[in-house]
Design a protein around this motif. Structure first.
Motif, PDB file in Angstrom:
ATOM      1  N   LYS A 258      -4.943   6.803   1.704  1.00 42.95           N
ATOM      2  CA  LYS A 258      -5.603   6.994   0.404  1.00 42.95           C
ATOM      3  C   LYS A 258      -6.218   8.385   0.282  1.00 42.95           C
ATOM      4  O   LYS A 258      -6.174   9.007  -0.784  1.00 42.95           O
ATOM      5  CB  LYS A 258      -6.661   5.918   0.196  1.00 42.95           C
ATOM      6  N   LYS A 259      -6.787   8.874   1.381  1.00 44.67           N
ATOM      7  CA  LYS A 259      -7.424  10.188   1.339  1.00 44.67           C
ATOM      8  C   LYS A 259      -6.424  11.304   1.030  1.00 44.67           C
ATOM      9  O   LYS A 259      -6.797  12.343   0.495  1.00 44.67           O
ATOM     10  CB  LYS A 259      -8.138  10.461   2.660  1.00 44.67           C
TER      11      LYS A 259
ATOM     12  N   ASN B  27       0.828  -1.218   0.000  1.00 40.84           N
ATOM     13  CA  ASN B  27       0.000   0.000   0.000  1.00 40.84           C
ATOM     14  C   ASN B  27       0.855   1.257   0.000  1.00 40.84           C
ATOM     15  O   ASN B  27       0.589   2.206  -0.753  1.00 40.84           O
ATOM     16  CB  ASN B  27      -0.936   0.002   1.206  1.00 40.84           C
TER      17      ASN B  27
ATOM     18  N   PRO C 277      -6.819  -0.228  -1.205  1.00 32.56           N
ATOM     19  CA  PRO C 277      -8.091  -0.496  -0.511  1.00 32.56           C
ATOM     20  C   PRO C 277      -8.563   0.762   0.218  1.00 32.56           C
ATOM     21  O   PRO C 277      -7.766   1.595   0.648  1.00 32.56           O
ATOM     22  CB  PRO C 277      -7.713  -1.605   0.471  1.00 32.56           C
ATOM     23  N   ASP C 278      -9.865   0.896   0.351  1.00 34.47           N
ATOM     24  CA  ASP C 278     -10.421   2.054   1.059  1.00 34.47           C
ATOM     25  C   ASP C 278      -9.994   2.078   2.523  1.00 34.47           C
ATOM     26  O   ASP C 278     -10.024   3.130   3.164  1.00 34.47           O
ATOM     27  CB  ASP C 278     -11.945   2.044   0.965  1.00 34.47           C
ATOM     28  N   SER C 279      -9.601   0.923   3.043  1.00 32.04           N
ATOM     29  CA  SER C 279      -9.166   0.855   4.442  1.00 32.04           C
ATOM     30  C   SER C 279      -7.773   1.456   4.640  1.00 32.04           C
ATOM     31  O   SER C 279      -7.368   1.709   5.789  1.00 32.04           O
ATOM     32  CB  SER C 279      -9.163  -0.606   4.915  1.00 32.04           C
ATOM     33  N   TYR C 280      -7.038   1.696   3.554  1.00 30.01           N
ATOM     34  CA  TYR C 280      -5.698   2.277   3.679  1.00 30.01           C
ATOM     35  C   TYR C 280      -5.836   3.755   4.046  1.00 30.01           C
ATOM     36  O   TYR C 280      -6.412   4.546   3.300  1.00 30.01           O
ATOM     37  CB  TYR C 280      -4.934   2.120   2.364  1.00 30.01           C
ATOM     38  N   ARG C 281      -5.315   4.122   5.207  1.00 29.35           N
ATOM     39  CA  ARG C 281      -5.538   5.464   5.751  1.00 29.35           C
ATOM     40  C   ARG C 281      -4.926   6.557   4.883  1.00 29.35           C
ATOM     41  O   ARG C 281      -5.399   7.689   4.866  1.00 29.35           O
ATOM     42  CB  ARG C 281      -4.983   5.543   7.168  1.00 29.35           C
TER      43      ARG C 281
END
Length: 217
Positions: free
Chosen positions: A58-59, A25, A52-56
């Motif tokens: 990403k935002k 990631n 993945p959306d769970s990867y902090r």
């Protein structure tokens, strides 16, 4: 390497870790950034979508990916990112909604040579005859800028509806100032006709500095 601006080194280091489940990631995060700043927008988006959306982290990439979609001319995709990212200003959503409804277009049938306009600043700040929303005027070129810039009085006179668009730093003093944004229906430069052109309105372009400026991006 990324923090030091060593883009190729950062990219190569990230590639080594793509198959490492404990670092993939973070590797994609770096690859998203290095691809973006290298102009490889499709690749940047692919790495973003693979996170993945769970990867902090990403935002943190949302603003760059929004810009990548815009560079590719995909306003709807950029709008989707803006709507789903609370940290992106709501004025960005409004502007993108306007641009989605009135897409940017350009018509130019052949290679054209456009002469400089007679203007006291042409030697230092190249000027060209043009028209904005059907009104004949003069515009100066900023070789690093994008689309159109003008002052609030000029925008109002040309019938350009604007909304507040946050703050940014401009000109030599780098002070933060409020800006507005809108859309010009038409901008003609020689035989080139642009429709639905993004406009940034700067409060500093008034008085002796009441210039219309267009960019080359």
């Amino acid at each position: 390497a990324w923090e030091n601006g060593n883009i190729v080194e950062a990219q190569n280091a990230a590639l080594v870790h793509l198959d490492d489940p404990n670092a993939a990631n973070e590797a994609r995060h770096i690859l998203c950034l290095t691809r973006y700043v290298s102009g490889q927008f499709e690749s940047a988006i692919e790495h973003y979508d693979a996170l993945p959306d769970s990867y902090r982290g990403k935002k943190q990439l949302s603003a760059a990916i929004l810009e990548a979609w815009l560079f590719l001319g995909k306003v709807d995709e950029a709008l989707a990112i803006a709507r789903n990212t609370p940290s992106i200003g709501r004025h960005i959503v409004t502007l993108l909604e306007r641009h989605a409804a009135k897409p940017f277009r350009v018509a130019l049938n052949e290679l054209a040579t456009i002469p400089f306009a007679e203007h006291p600043l042409t030697e230092y700040f190249p000027a060209f005859a043009c028209s904005v929303n059907g009104e004949e005027t003069t515009a100066h070129v900023d070789t690093g800028g994008a689309f159109l810039y003008m002052g609030p009085e000029r925008a109002k006179a040309l019938g350009i509806e604007t909304i507040e668009a946050g703050k940014d730093r401009f000109h030599l003093d780098l002070k933060s100032r409020p800006i507005s944004a809108g859309i010009a229906d038409t901008f003609s430069l020689g035989p080139a006709t642009f429709e639905n052109v993004p406009v940034i309105v700067l409060p500093t372009l008034v008085g002796d500095g009441d210039y219309i400026i267009y960019g080359t991006r």
